[in-house]
Design a protein around this motif. Sequence first.
Motif, PDB file in Angstrom:
ATOM      1  N   LYS A  33       0.995  -3.871   5.042  1.00  0.00           N
ATOM      2  CA  LYS A  33       1.060  -3.139   3.769  1.00  0.00           C
ATOM      3  C   LYS A  33       2.278  -3.636   2.987  1.00  0.00           C
ATOM      4  O   LYS A  33       3.307  -3.990   3.555  1.00  0.00           O
ATOM      5  CB  LYS A  33       1.204  -1.642   4.058  1.00  0.00           C
ATOM      6  N   SER A  34       2.158  -3.635   1.674  1.00  0.00           N
ATOM      7  CA  SER A  34       3.212  -4.239   0.861  1.00  0.00           C
ATOM      8  C   SER A  34       4.406  -3.307   0.665  1.00  0.00           C
ATOM      9  O   SER A  34       5.396  -3.675   0.050  1.00  0.00           O
ATOM     10  CB  SER A  34       2.644  -4.663  -0.479  1.00  0.00           C
ATOM     11  N   SER A  85      -5.996   2.225  10.166  1.00  0.00           N
ATOM     12  CA  SER A  85      -5.292   1.224   9.351  1.00  0.00           C
ATOM     13  C   SER A  85      -6.221   0.397   8.475  1.00  0.00           C
ATOM     14  O   SER A  85      -5.752  -0.260   7.545  1.00  0.00           O
ATOM     15  CB  SER A  85      -4.458   0.317  10.255  1.00  0.00           C
ATOM     16  N   ASP A 121       0.341   3.411   1.650  1.00  0.00           N
ATOM     17  CA  ASP A 121       0.504   2.880   0.295  1.00  0.00           C
ATOM     18  C   ASP A 121       1.305   3.852  -0.559  1.00  0.00           C
ATOM     19  O   ASP A 121       2.093   3.452  -1.397  1.00  0.00           O
ATOM     20  CB  ASP A 121      -0.878   2.660  -0.330  1.00  0.00           C
ATOM     21  N   TYR A 122       1.046   5.139  -0.360  1.00  0.00           N
ATOM     22  CA  TYR A 122       1.781   6.179  -1.075  1.00  0.00           C
ATOM     23  C   TYR A 122       2.331   7.160  -0.064  1.00  0.00           C
ATOM     24  O   TYR A 122       1.692   7.439   0.953  1.00  0.00           O
ATOM     25  CB  TYR A 122       0.862   6.915  -2.063  1.00  0.00           C
ATOM     26  N   LYS A 135      -8.721   1.679   2.915  1.00  0.00           N
ATOM     27  CA  LYS A 135      -8.260   0.881   1.771  1.00  0.00           C
ATOM     28  C   LYS A 135      -6.928   1.386   1.245  1.00  0.00           C
ATOM     29  O   LYS A 135      -6.013   0.623   0.996  1.00  0.00           O
ATOM     30  CB  LYS A 135      -9.322   0.881   0.670  1.00  0.00           C
ATOM     31  N   VAL A 136      -6.831   2.699   1.048  1.00  0.00           N
ATOM     32  CA  VAL A 136      -5.565   3.283   0.554  1.00  0.00           C
ATOM     33  C   VAL A 136      -5.160   4.408   1.497  1.00  0.00           C
ATOM     34  O   VAL A 136      -5.984   5.250   1.871  1.00  0.00           O
ATOM     35  CB  VAL A 136      -5.733   3.821  -0.883  1.00  0.00           C
ATOM     36  N   VAL A 148       5.520   1.178   0.872  1.00  0.00           N
ATOM     37  CA  VAL A 148       5.063   2.483   0.419  1.00  0.00           C
ATOM     38  C   VAL A 148       5.698   2.841  -0.933  1.00  0.00           C
ATOM     39  O   VAL A 148       6.866   2.531  -1.177  1.00  0.00           O
ATOM     40  CB  VAL A 148       5.352   3.554   1.498  1.00  0.00           C
ATOM     41  N   LYS A 149       4.893   3.437  -1.804  1.00  0.00           N
ATOM     42  CA  LYS A 149       5.436   3.953  -3.058  1.00  0.00           C
ATOM     43  C   LYS A 149       5.672   5.440  -2.856  1.00  0.00           C
ATOM     44  O   LYS A 149       4.724   6.183  -2.589  1.00  0.00           O
ATOM     45  CB  LYS A 149       4.447   3.735  -4.204  1.00  0.00           C
TER      46      LYS A 149
END
Lengths: 322, 245
Positions: B220-221, A278, A299-300, A281-282, B223-224
Amino acid sequence: MNVLIFAEQIDGHFKKSTFEAITYGNDIAKTTAGQTIAAVLGKVDNAHLSELANYGADKIIHVNNDKLNAFVPEAYAKVVAEIASKENASVMVISNTYTGKSIAGRVAAKLKAGIASGVISAPDTALGFKVRRGVFSGKAFADVNITSSIKVLAITPNTFDIKQDAKAANITEMTADVSDSDFVTNIIELNRVTGKIPLTEAEVVVSGGRGLKGPENWHLIEDLATALGAATACSKPVSDMHWRPHSEHVGQTGITIKPNLYIAVGISGAIQHLAGVSSSKVIVAINKDPEAPFFKAADYGIVGDAFEVMPKIIEAAKALHH
Amino acid sequence: MKILVCLSNVPDTTSKITFTDNNTKFNTAGVQFIINPYDELALTKALEITEKQGGSVTTITVGLAETEPSIRKGLAIGATDAVRVNAEATDAYFVAEQIAAYAKGEGFDLILTGREGIDYNSGQVAGILGEMLGLPSVNVITSIEIENDVATMERDIDGGREKVSCKLPLVASAQKELTEPRIPNMRGIMAARSKPLKVVEATGSEKNSATVAFDLPPAKSGVKLIAPEDAASLIGILHNDIKII
């Protein structure tokens, strides 16, 4: 205060984490009007030694004793502690690698120094000497105040930027007071995988889970890793089933990593796995189950079948460098 | 063969970690505690050695009374006897100091610890302990064979593995592959009730570090999501937009 950095080397070369440690130590020395001193044990030529001056080492102490070409923690700890005392070092900086961890505790005990390992912040010296470190295997942080006059800090690789601070290379050759009795462990065999990026130092990590269905499909992970210059990793079930070696297992009971980019393929994202990754960074999660917990930590995300999605990503990654 | 195994009592790996008292204390409410997984491997390996060569396995834990269920579990798995140092395990230096104070003069041939506790992750007890007792310390071992008074071990190193030999007595820390953990059977659980568990008070100097606060990683803000048919665009995003590759 004077800062002594144990400058870890492998076969005469410094690692990226060594330069991170020099920068880290140099920042402390600069803000406290002390000297940045690097200790190098074993054979390293002058051209490589002087690299340390590029990152701020005021003084490079080189102990070129043939016996020290083999890493024996007891002997190394003795020499490093001796240099720390001689140089009046108040802070000792060591990389939190397997090598660094093997000597940090011994050095601390010799110097009667408080020790913090897995350090991820510069010390806050406003009130005492406080550093932040990772605890609960990546699930939390702890702020630790060290109260002894000498402090040993084992810093997490891949956490601090390397900064140029060129100084004139000031190399001092030193002879160490070591005898055969300090070399209590004999190295019978040493196997190091060369040309492979160590997981803890990798900036990009591509990792696979059970969703890949079997070790025969690992080319999907390896091909993307090769295209991105990344290291490969896996989840606990994958290493438990011996699809991949234990050394690739990241997570709470495996290795904790903090690369710039972590790509998880076919890993659901159990709490134990997330603990180990965790701090990346990404994070990119690829999983065909839209309910996979990894999507909450990423994040993605791509909700899709790895076998359809990965070839497209690999192709795009390969094209990147052409 | 007289073996000492250091057992730490830690939150189960599935635990959600939270803090109380203005983020200065770990919140143990609803948390299940277990033997630290690496220590459990150390214990199992110690039993495998003594089953083959004879001897005893003592466990030592630095902890308050609440750690006793884990200590009893160690006895149920097969340890001969157990020692608890009645103090909170606050940092590696302090813990190692307590274990060293007990082990000094006890004549252990082998002292095993786990690679690190999964709670405070210092991984330093073996080294500090080794130094305090004047013994070698071999970290992250994945195998150990003992013949006469020499141990041959494999250990993880950065980017590889090495095989080392070392004369006993020594301290070693257990890495994942060392062995498989053992589940206590009913006979072991019954026997554990009557096995000796000695409680000793802490000794030694002042602590040289203290945890003053805890913190949790930022959430985390969100997920995209990228559509699977556009999977290739991931590389473009990572390269051009956030410039991470």
